[in-house]
Scaffold this active site. Structure first.
Site, short mmCIF file in Angstrom:
data_model
loop_
_atom_site.label_atom_id
_atom_site.label_comp_id
_atom_site.label_asym_id
_atom_site.label_seq_id
_atom_site.Cartn_x
_atom_site.Cartn_y
_atom_site.Cartn_z
NE ARG A 77 -6.78 3.15 -5.19
CZ ARG A 77 -6.06 2.36 -6.21
NH1 ARG A 77 -6.92 1.29 -6.61
NH2 ARG A 77 -5.05 2.91 -6.92
CE LYS A 122 0.05 -0.46 -15.34
NZ LYS A 122 -0.70 0.96 -14.63
CB SER A 182 -7.86 -2.50 -12.60
OG SER A 182 -8.45 -0.98 -12.65
CG HIS A 224 -11.65 3.31 -12.25
ND1 HIS A 224 -11.32 2.22 -12.69
CD2 HIS A 224 -10.33 3.85 -11.84
CE1 HIS A 224 -10.15 1.75 -12.47
NE2 HIS A 224 -9.39 2.81 -12.14
P1 ADP Z 1 -3.20 4.18 -13.09
O1 ADP Z 1 -2.34 3.18 -13.82
O2 ADP Z 1 -2.86 5.52 -13.84
O3 ADP Z 1 -3.06 4.10 -11.58
P2 ADP Z 1 -5.79 3.41 -12.66
O4 ADP Z 1 -6.73 3.08 -13.89
O5 ADP Z 1 -5.36 2.35 -11.77
O6 ADP Z 1 -4.78 4.10 -13.21
O7 ADP Z 1 -6.44 4.46 -11.79
C1 ADP Z 1 -6.79 5.63 -12.24
C2 ADP Z 1 -7.00 6.72 -11.30
O8 ADP Z 1 -8.31 6.07 -10.35
C3 ADP Z 1 -5.95 6.68 -10.12
O9 ADP Z 1 -6.01 8.08 -9.66
C4 ADP Z 1 -6.34 6.03 -9.03
O10 ADP Z 1 -5.64 6.13 -7.72
C5 ADP Z 1 -7.88 6.04 -9.18
N1 ADP Z 1 -8.62 4.94 -8.65
C6 ADP Z 1 -8.42 3.76 -8.89
N2 ADP Z 1 -9.22 2.78 -7.95
C7 ADP Z 1 -9.87 3.64 -7.33
C8 ADP Z 1 -10.94 3.49 -6.21
N3 ADP Z 1 -11.35 2.31 -5.98
N4 ADP Z 1 -11.31 4.48 -5.70
C9 ADP Z 1 -10.98 5.83 -6.03
N5 ADP Z 1 -9.87 6.20 -6.83
C10 ADP Z 1 -9.61 5.02 -7.44
#
Ligand code: ADP
Length: 160
Positions: A90, A41, A129, A17
C-alpha cells in the site's frame, strides 16, 4: 501450471484484498488464498469465519481457492508444491516489513520461495482491515470498504 499463495489475516477481507486477488488470478493459473490461523494475534473473527467470508466473496473466480494454515507459510508451501507468494503493497510503511519477510522466506526456503508484490490500486491505498473493524465497531458505514456479505457479518458481530 503456475500457482501462487496470497497469505494474510483477512480479518475481515476488504475491497483492497479482493483487488489483489482479482489481479493475481489473472496472472496465475491458480491462486490459493491462505488464511493464517495465528493464535497469538487477537482477531475479531475466527479463522473459519474469515475463510467463509473469503469463499463467499471470491465465488466469481474459478481459479481461486481458500484455505487456512497454521505454522510456517514456507512449510505449507513446500508440502503443497507452491513456490510463489503474492503480497500487496500500500504505502512505504508496508515496505520495510514486507521486504524483511520476503527476504527471510527466500533464505529459509533455500531459494525455493519468491515473493511477488502488487501495488495497491490507488482507491484502496488507505484501506486496511483494522480501519474497517474500528469503523464497524462504532456503527460507521463500511459499505465503501467491504462487500455486503462482510458488512452483514460485521453488523452481527457488533450487535452482540
Ligand atoms: P497481514 O496480517 O499478513 O498483514 P492482511 O490481511 O492485513 O494480513 O493483509 C494481507 C495482504 O494484503 C498484505 O500483503 C497486505 O499488504 C495486503 N493488503 C491489505 N490491504 C490492502 C489494500 N488496501 N490494498 C492492497 N493490498 C492490501
Amino acid at each position: 501450471m503456475s500457482k501462487a499463495i496470497y497469505p494474510g489475516s483477512f480479518d475481515p477481507v476488504t475491497f483492497g484484498h479482493l483487488d489483489i486477488i482479482k489481479r493475481s488470478a489473472e496472472m496465475f493459473d491458480e491462486i490459493i488464498v491462505g488464511v493464517l490461523n495465528n493464535s497469538a494475534k487477537n482477531s475479531l473473527f475466527e479463522v473459519e469465519e474469515r475463510k467463509d467470508m473469503l469463499i463467499e466473496t471470491t465465488k466469481g473466480f474459478d481459479n481461486v481457492k481458500v484455505i487456512s494454515f497454521d505454522g510456517l507459510l514456507i512449510d505449507y508451501m513446500k508440502d503443497n508444491n507452491i513456490s510463489v507468494i503474492v503480497r500487496g503493497l500500500r504505502a512505504v510503511t508496508d515496505f520495510e516489513y514486507e521486504l524483511q519477510i520476503a527476504q527471510s522466506n527466500r533464505k529459509a526456503s533455500k531459494g525455493n520461495v519468491d515473493t511477488v508484490f502488487l501495488t495497491t490500486s490507488i482507491e484502496y491505498a488507505y484501506l486496511s482491515s483494522s480501519i474497517v473493524r474500528e469503523y464497524a465497531r462504532y456503527g460507521t458505514d463500511v459499505s465503501d470498504f467491504v462487500p455486503d456479505y462482510v458488512e452483514e457479518r460485521l453488523k452481527e458481530r457488533f450487535r452482540k
